[in-house]
Design a protein around this motif. Structure first.
Motif, mmCIF file in Angstrom:
data_model
loop_
_atom_site.group_PDB
_atom_site.id
_atom_site.type_symbol
_atom_site.label_atom_id
_atom_site.label_comp_id
_atom_site.label_asym_id
_atom_site.label_seq_id
_atom_site.Cartn_x
_atom_site.Cartn_y
_atom_site.Cartn_z
ATOM 1 N N VAL A 54 0.874 -1.178 0.000
ATOM 2 C CA VAL A 54 0.000 0.000 0.000
ATOM 3 C C VAL A 54 0.908 1.224 0.000
ATOM 4 C CG1 VAL A 54 -1.759 1.306 1.237
ATOM 5 C CG2 VAL A 54 -1.848 -1.192 1.235
ATOM 6 N N PHE A 55 0.842 1.996 -1.094
ATOM 7 C CA PHE A 55 1.650 3.218 -1.200
ATOM 8 C C PHE A 55 0.757 4.425 -0.943
ATOM 9 C CE2 PHE A 55 4.004 0.360 -4.151
ATOM 10 C CZ PHE A 55 5.242 0.419 -3.521
ATOM 11 N N THR A 56 1.245 5.370 -0.161
ATOM 12 C CA THR A 56 0.464 6.587 0.093
ATOM 13 C C THR A 56 1.322 7.820 -0.120
ATOM 14 O OG1 THR A 56 1.030 6.702 2.450
ATOM 15 C CG2 THR A 56 -0.900 5.380 1.848
ATOM 16 N N ARG A 57 0.734 8.821 -0.722
ATOM 17 C CA ARG A 57 1.337 10.161 -0.775
ATOM 18 C C ARG A 57 0.236 11.096 -0.300
ATOM 19 N NH1 ARG A 57 3.518 14.809 -0.473
ATOM 20 N NH2 ARG A 57 3.260 13.866 1.536
ATOM 21 N N VAL A 58 0.159 11.212 1.024
ATOM 22 C CA VAL A 58 -0.920 11.960 1.663
ATOM 23 C C VAL A 58 -0.309 12.944 2.634
ATOM 24 C CG1 VAL A 58 -2.973 11.774 3.112
ATOM 25 C CG2 VAL A 58 -2.470 9.993 1.447
ATOM 26 N N GLY A 59 -0.801 14.181 2.642
ATOM 27 C CA GLY A 59 -0.307 15.175 3.581
ATOM 28 C C GLY A 59 0.920 15.886 3.060
ATOM 29 N N GLU A 99 7.517 15.679 -1.367
ATOM 30 C CA GLU A 99 6.399 15.081 -2.107
ATOM 31 C C GLU A 99 6.901 14.361 -3.359
ATOM 32 O OE1 GLU A 99 2.900 16.914 -4.822
ATOM 33 O OE2 GLU A 99 2.862 17.546 -2.728
ATOM 34 N N MET A 100 7.809 14.994 -4.082
ATOM 35 C CA MET A 100 8.329 14.391 -5.304
ATOM 36 C C MET A 100 9.198 13.162 -5.003
ATOM 37 S SD MET A 100 7.115 15.887 -7.950
ATOM 38 C CE MET A 100 5.601 15.848 -6.976
ATOM 39 N N LEU A 101 9.980 13.217 -3.919
ATOM 40 C CA LEU A 101 10.805 12.070 -3.545
ATOM 41 C C LEU A 101 9.928 10.868 -3.199
ATOM 42 C CD1 LEU A 101 13.514 13.814 -1.317
ATOM 43 C CD2 LEU A 101 13.915 12.658 -3.495
ATOM 44 N N GLU A 102 8.870 11.122 -2.431
ATOM 45 C CA GLU A 102 7.984 10.021 -2.042
ATOM 46 C C GLU A 102 7.240 9.465 -3.261
ATOM 47 O OE1 GLU A 102 5.464 11.330 1.113
ATOM 48 O OE2 GLU A 102 7.108 11.603 2.521
ATOM 49 N N THR A 103 6.773 10.359 -4.111
ATOM 50 C CA THR A 103 6.058 9.910 -5.312
ATOM 51 C C THR A 103 6.994 9.136 -6.234
ATOM 52 O OG1 THR A 103 4.654 11.875 -5.155
ATOM 53 C CG2 THR A 103 4.594 10.658 -7.215
ATOM 54 N N SER A 104 8.230 9.598 -6.336
ATOM 55 C CA SER A 104 9.225 8.891 -7.164
ATOM 56 C C SER A 104 9.453 7.474 -6.641
ATOM 57 C CB SER A 104 10.542 9.673 -7.160
ATOM 58 O OG SER A 104 11.566 8.942 -7.790
ATOM 59 N N SER A 105 9.534 7.341 -5.323
ATOM 60 C CA SER A 105 9.718 6.013 -4.721
ATOM 61 C C SER A 105 8.542 5.101 -5.062
ATOM 62 C CB SER A 105 9.859 6.143 -3.201
ATOM 63 O OG SER A 105 9.925 4.882 -2.595
ATOM 64 N N ILE A 106 7.328 5.659 -5.042
ATOM 65 C CA ILE A 106 6.145 4.866 -5.384
ATOM 66 C C ILE A 106 6.223 4.395 -6.831
ATOM 67 C CG2 ILE A 106 3.636 4.957 -5.697
ATOM 68 C CD1 ILE A 106 3.544 6.963 -3.373
ATOM 69 N N MET A 107 6.503 5.335 -7.741
ATOM 70 C CA MET A 107 6.514 5.008 -9.169
ATOM 71 C C MET A 107 7.552 3.943 -9.520
ATOM 72 S SD MET A 107 4.070 6.834 -10.319
ATOM 73 C CE MET A 107 3.246 6.988 -8.747
ATOM 74 N N ASN A 108 8.618 3.866 -8.714
ATOM 75 C CA ASN A 108 9.695 2.915 -9.008
ATOM 76 C C ASN A 108 9.505 1.558 -8.338
ATOM 77 O OD1 ASN A 108 11.375 4.560 -10.697
ATOM 78 N ND2 ASN A 108 11.929 5.739 -8.883
ATOM 79 N N ASN A 109 8.425 1.385 -7.578
ATOM 80 C CA ASN A 109 8.258 0.133 -6.834
ATOM 81 C C ASN A 109 6.874 -0.493 -6.979
ATOM 82 O OD1 ASN A 109 10.827 -0.226 -5.042
ATOM 83 N ND2 ASN A 109 10.311 1.939 -4.862
ATOM 84 N N ILE A 110 6.120 -0.086 -7.977
ATOM 85 C CA ILE A 110 4.755 -0.572 -8.119
ATOM 86 C C ILE A 110 4.722 -1.991 -8.684
ATOM 87 C CG2 ILE A 110 3.706 1.692 -8.389
ATOM 88 C CD1 ILE A 110 3.791 1.318 -11.396
ATOM 89 N N SER A 111 3.589 -2.660 -8.431
ATOM 90 C CA SER A 111 3.329 -3.973 -9.023
ATOM 91 C C SER A 111 1.830 -4.053 -9.320
ATOM 92 C CB SER A 111 3.738 -5.091 -8.062
ATOM 93 O OG SER A 111 2.823 -5.160 -6.983
ATOM 94 N N GLY A 158 1.224 17.468 -6.626
ATOM 95 C CA GLY A 158 1.572 18.644 -7.416
ATOM 96 C C GLY A 158 1.122 19.959 -6.845
ATOM 97 N N ARG A 159 0.522 19.965 -5.657
ATOM 98 C CA ARG A 159 -0.011 21.230 -5.132
ATOM 99 C C ARG A 159 1.081 22.148 -4.582
ATOM 100 N NH1 ARG A 159 -2.975 18.903 0.322
ATOM 101 N NH2 ARG A 159 -1.192 17.773 1.142
ATOM 102 N N GLY A 160 2.319 21.607 -4.432
ATOM 103 C CA GLY A 160 3.379 22.413 -3.845
ATOM 104 C C GLY A 160 4.100 23.306 -4.825
ATOM 105 N N THR A 161 3.677 23.328 -6.096
ATOM 106 C CA THR A 161 4.344 24.173 -7.089
ATOM 107 C C THR A 161 3.287 24.976 -7.841
ATOM 108 O OG1 THR A 161 5.921 24.137 -8.928
ATOM 109 C CG2 THR A 161 4.305 22.353 -8.841
#
Length: 574
Positions: A360-365, A380-392, A403-406
């Motif tokens: 279970v991957f989360t990018r919340v908060g 946010e980008m580091l966490e999202t990058s980790s998710i994208m590289n480890n999905i199944s 993307g709300r931080g930019t």
């Protein structure tokens, strides 16, 4: 129990991924639900148990206190009725727990024989070793308790023997205990008495018997402490062979505690037994958030929602809706239901089919790490990058406001490309819930077959907004941020001014959209005129021209126009 609490934390952190093991726990929970009286009796016995795991670790390290060991004995006494109740159950999963419990009668009897029922926390603060374990210790205790009586016996016997009626036994720090005789009777003192001190009106003497008794009385406390420490250390050493079976008992009791907790909350809060599947579907009917629903004001009920995800037909759900409408709650409750199901617990829903999830991957908060030079957006980008590289294929992804931080256009572009990557990735198609305020992302559903738009419904009554908390098909075009600011108590002037600015910006946005489309159309026409002379000599230019001619400017959004321009620019550079 403390050991059940620790095990439950481990189950939360490390849920199961094996269907058979999950269903084994579910069967045990179901059996406890069906036999509420037996479950209540087991719960009552568990409440009498101490922290057996902690006691065992102290015994293994030879650092246990007398109270720890006595509590272990009491826990072993409670173990017997627990074992009987479990073995009498008709369910094989419950019976197995009972069969694995080891009574450890020898350890229990050893402790009962050696230690008193009520002991102090530390040796030296009271009696620890039971009478009858050591004759010398028993004698020392007798002397310590009855020393004054023995002195009086000596005094009475010597008075009768010598006829000295004024004979007294005294004590001082120089001579210890002594026999005091007035001058009137000093001629009657026996020869074996040893004179120690002469006073004006009396003489003081000691005897061998009195000196031996004095040594025993004065040294009794120290010797008692020494003996109790020695005998208690021997008891701890004798308990060492029982460490392994005691650890097994503690593990079984912790499991039983967790399963009883699952059964109790399932009964109290109307949880259902989820169907665990080897497939890829996630189908939750009328799901609820297990924490939020317990914190609602009295009389207010939680609004349940359906969530359906499947890698082949509804892989990604884009959830839009205003602030405070409940988007994040829907994301979190979905993950919690999956987590609870794979722990073996029942779940807060009317029905649920859970295809096994491996991650279970989360990018919340939002958070930052300023000490490491990382901004909120960078984190946010580091966490999202980790998710994208480890999905199944079996992953569940929860993305909240990516993307709300930019800047707006940067954020929309990143969110859009992330959604496309998850949809088009040939290696894996993870199930995804994507909550966003970027309403432009609703257009993804038009061109991506496994993307669906949903929004959290609201109802406008005059200038007020009512949050209905219901997940509904279709996208939303409103955020109601100013309304939320008003609810938060923002000064009236700020709210009214914000409404005015919002109207101006919305009007300007409409104008900008038309201008962008006109500008794009003019650029296309200009490109056609200028590039026509290269049609026969420049294949790259010809391809760009063909792209421009095929554009439908009347249906393009500003985002699509920007992306198309960037694509054409890159082609020209190539």
């Amino acid at each position: 129990s403390p050991m059940g609490s620790r095990l439950l934390k481990r189950w939360v952190v490390l849920p199961l991924k094996d269907k058979a093991m999950i269903e084994h726990r579910q069967q045990a929970v179901g059996a406890l639900l069906e036999q509420a009286d037996r479950a209540a009796e087991l719960t009552s016995h568990l409440q009498e148990m101490g922290d057996v795991e902690r006691m065992i670790s102290k015994i293994a390290a030879q650092k246990a206190s007398p109270r720890d060991v006595v509590q272990l004995r009491r826990s072993l006494e409670v173990l017997l009725p627990i074992k009987e109740l479990l073995e009498a159950d008709q369910n094989s999963s419950i019976q197995l727990l009972g069969e694995q419990l080891m009574p450890c009668d020898a350890a229990r009897q050893l402790i009962a024989k050696t230690l008193m029922d009520e002991v102090p926390a530390f040796i030296g603060k009271g009696e620890v070793i039971r009478e009858g374990n050591n004759s010398e210790l028993d004698e020392l205790r007798d002397i310590s308790k009855n020393g004054k009586n023995k002195l009086l016996e000596i005094q009475q016997r010597e008075m009768e023997k010598t006829g000295i009626t004024s004979l007294k036994i005294g004590f001082n720090n120089v001579f210890g205990y002594f026999l005091e005789v007035t001058n009137k009777f000093k001629d009657q003192v026996p020869e074996n008495w040893i004179r120690k001190q002469t006073l004006t009106n009396s003489e003081r003497y000691i005897t061998d018997e009195l000196k031996q008794l004095e040594d025993k009385i004065l040294g009794a406390e120290d010797k008692i402490l020494e003996w109790e420490q020695r005998l208690f250390a021997e008891l701890l050493a004798q308990l060492m062979p029982f460490i392994e079976p005691l650890q097994q008992n503690a593990a079984i009791l912790a499991q039983l505690d967790c399963l009883l907790s699952f059964a109790r909350i399932s009964q109290d809060y109307q949880y259902c037994k989820p169907v665990i599947s080897e497939g890829l579907e996630l189908d939750i009917k009328q799901g609820r958030h297990p924490v939020i629903e317990q914190q609602l004001p009295l009389g207010e009920s939680y609004i349940p929602n359906d969530v359906y995800l499947h890698n082949e037909d509804q892989q990604i759900i884009i959830i839009t809706g205003p602030n405070m409408s409940g988007k994040s709650a829907i994301l979190r409750q979905t993950a919690l239901i999956v987590l609870m199901a794979q722990m073996g617990c029942y779940v807060p829903a009317e029905a649920a089919t859970i295809g096994l999830v491996d991650k279970v991957f989360t990018r919340v908060g939002a958070s930052d790490n300023l000490s490491m030079g990382e901004s909120t957006f960078m984190v946010e980008m580091l966490e999202t990058s980790s998710i994208m590289n480890n999905i199944s294929d079996r992953s569940l992804i929860l993305l909240d406001e990516i993307g709300r931080g930019t800047s707006t256009y940067d954020g929309i572009s990143i969110a859009w490309s992330i959604a496309e990557f998850l949809h088009q990735n040939p290696a894996a198609r993870p199930k995804t819930l994507f909550a966003t305020h970027y309403h432009e992302l609703n257009e993804l559903a038009e061109s991506h077959e496994r993307v669906r738009n949903y929004h959290v419904a609201t109802k406008e009554v005059g200038d007020k907004v009512i949050f209905l908390r219901k997940l509904t098909a279709g996208g939303s075009q409103h955020s109601f941020g100013i309304h939320v600011a008003k609810l938060a108590g923002m000064p009236k002037w700020i709210v009214e001014r914000a409404q005015t600015i919002l109207g101006e910006l919305e009007q300007k946005n409409v104008t900008d959209v038309e201008e962008n489309k006109a500008r794009l159309k003019a650029a296309a026409q200009s490109a056609q005129y200028q590039l026509s002379i290269f049609d026969t000599t420049d294949p790259a230019t010809k391809a760009i021209l063909e792209d421009l001619e095929n554009l439908d400017l009347n249906t393009m959004t500003p985002v699509e126009a920007m992306l198309k321009l960037s694509e054409l620019k890159n082609k020209r550079k190539g």
